[in-house]
Motif scaffolding. Sequence first.
Motif, PDB file in Angstrom:
ATOM      1  N   PRO A   1      38.086  -1.075  29.959  1.00 37.48           N
ATOM      2  CA  PRO A   1      37.546  -2.364  29.504  1.00 37.48           C
ATOM      3  C   PRO A   1      36.071  -2.265  29.151  1.00 37.48           C
ATOM      4  O   PRO A   1      35.406  -1.267  29.472  1.00 37.48           O
TER       5      PRO A   1
ATOM      6  N   ILE B   1      31.885  -0.858  31.247  1.00 39.06           N
ATOM      7  CA  ILE B   1      32.081  -0.060  32.462  1.00 39.06           C
ATOM      8  C   ILE B   1      31.507   1.346  32.335  1.00 39.06           C
ATOM      9  O   ILE B   1      31.687   2.162  33.232  1.00 39.06           O
TER      10      ILE B   1
ATOM     11  N   SER C   1      37.812  -0.582  36.078  1.00 37.68           N
ATOM     12  CA  SER C   1      36.863  -1.695  36.136  1.00 37.68           C
ATOM     13  C   SER C   1      35.920  -1.501  37.319  1.00 37.68           C
ATOM     14  O   SER C   1      36.307  -0.986  38.368  1.00 37.68           O
TER      15      SER C   1
ATOM     16  N   GLY D   1      32.554  -7.740  36.248  1.00 34.88           N
ATOM     17  CA  GLY D   1      32.822  -6.304  36.236  1.00 34.88           C
ATOM     18  C   GLY D   1      32.127  -5.551  35.117  1.00 34.88           C
ATOM     19  O   GLY D   1      32.358  -4.352  34.934  1.00 34.88           O
ATOM     20  N   ASP D   2      31.263  -6.234  34.363  1.00 34.90           N
ATOM     21  CA  ASP D   2      30.561  -5.631  33.225  1.00 34.90           C
ATOM     22  C   ASP D   2      29.127  -5.312  33.639  1.00 34.90           C
ATOM     23  O   ASP D   2      28.313  -6.220  33.874  1.00 34.90           O
TER      24      ASP D   2
ATOM     25  N   ASP E   1      40.520 -11.936  39.271  1.00 33.46           N
ATOM     26  CA  ASP E   1      41.290 -10.848  38.674  1.00 33.46           C
ATOM     27  C   ASP E   1      42.405 -11.452  37.829  1.00 33.46           C
ATOM     28  O   ASP E   1      43.261 -12.186  38.347  1.00 33.46           O
TER      29      ASP E   1
ATOM     30  N   GLY F   1      42.780  -7.142  29.188  1.00 33.41           N
ATOM     31  CA  GLY F   1      41.698  -7.550  30.070  1.00 33.41           C
ATOM     32  C   GLY F   1      40.897  -8.720  29.513  1.00 33.41           C
ATOM     33  O   GLY F   1      41.173  -9.227  28.424  1.00 33.41           O
TER      34      GLY F   1
END
Length: 451
Positions: A70, A73, A177, A217-218, A296, A334
């Motif tokens: 994704p 990451i 991720s 998560g970025d 999530d 995602g």
Amino acid sequence: MEPDLFTAAAEARQEKDPSSSPLAVRMRPRTLDEVVGQRHLLKPGSPLRRLVGEGAGGPAGASSVILWGPPGIGKTTLAHVVSQATEKRFVELSAITAGVKEVRTVIDGARRAAGGFGKETVLFLDEIHRFSKAQQDSLLPAVENRWVTLIAATTENPYFSVISPLLSRSLLLTLESLTDDDLKGLLDRALTEERGLGGAVALPEEARSHLLRIAGGDARRALTALEAAAGATLDKGEREISLETVEETVDRAAVKYDRDGDQHYDVASALIKSIRGSDVDAALHYLARMIDAGEDPRFIARRLMISASEDIGLADPTALPTAVAAAQAVAMIGFPEAALTLSHATIALALAPKSNTATTAIGAALADVRAGLAGPVPAHLRDGHYKGAAKLGHAQGYVYPHDVPGAIDAQQYAPDAVHGKRYYEPTRYGAEARYADVVEKVRERLGRPGS
């Protein structure tokens, strides 16, 4: 593309004054040991370690690498690290703006650099899945002849989006991720290291938690938000980043949602109960809260699959396939695009006719089994595919339904203990009305008419 004079000047200025670069650029890892997350790819002796010449095995033999995962990451970061670690020339292209002409220009430049200066080239191609088959074909000679070390990045499944000849010549690395712990470590480094914010500001837990939710998560998004909040804090003459400042700078209110606490389960429960109650607008509200809080997407998709059978069932037989398709799509794409898929499924489930008969039917059957109402399988239904079965009476007298008119024969299927029990009681809602008519006719043919 090849760096021009303006790019070179900008890079020289940034090297002279690192603070002129964005925080995400300044915090870019310089070695594999500084890479955040991806522990499965960074173990000693791993292909990625060998690619940069670490370990007894030396450089890996693959002439190209495909990084799949994704956004945000570290795919671009890994390409830079490989280039720096191997002291190779680095050229970056994006499949969004580049075409065959640009690829050939880079390859020609790589051949000249190798022949004239003995300098090998790393070509980083971002979003390779956006290249057509013909455009990907143009990379093959360079990969096969090792004129470049190709590092390609994609957010889509490479088995569907990358041509087989290129895939077979590449080392495929799947990136995972980033977790909150990964991002916490990154934020701590950015706050304290000189190349980052150098201890100029502090980040209390409340503001940190909101930054992590915003990031989703970025890593790049987390650092960009931190930089904006830190700048606003210093402009106010303050030294501690407040939650209010984070909200102001990123224009996102802090949603009260703890992914590990009561809010996680309360909001998930409200989503499912809103779907069950056919309130599509309330369901979308709770879905939006979960998405905005960084839930999530796979957890949300699992809840929708359960709802499709628990609350809709045969009233709309398309509900479960819709939910399953949504779960599969979410796993492949995602966030942020997965929000559209989850919205699609939520709307479909909320507006579908409702039936809980799948739930009540299996519940009643399980209750009888657990109460001891099981009993032996009728002899004519037992396995007869072994020597001696006939002597035991197994499978004797069994009527093959396809051999009789209507493909239904009035023979006993359930054990004596539950023979005649009715577990499935269909509703008259939606498509289940048809099943209600069918089941009564079938039961009559089986000699078990309704009571």
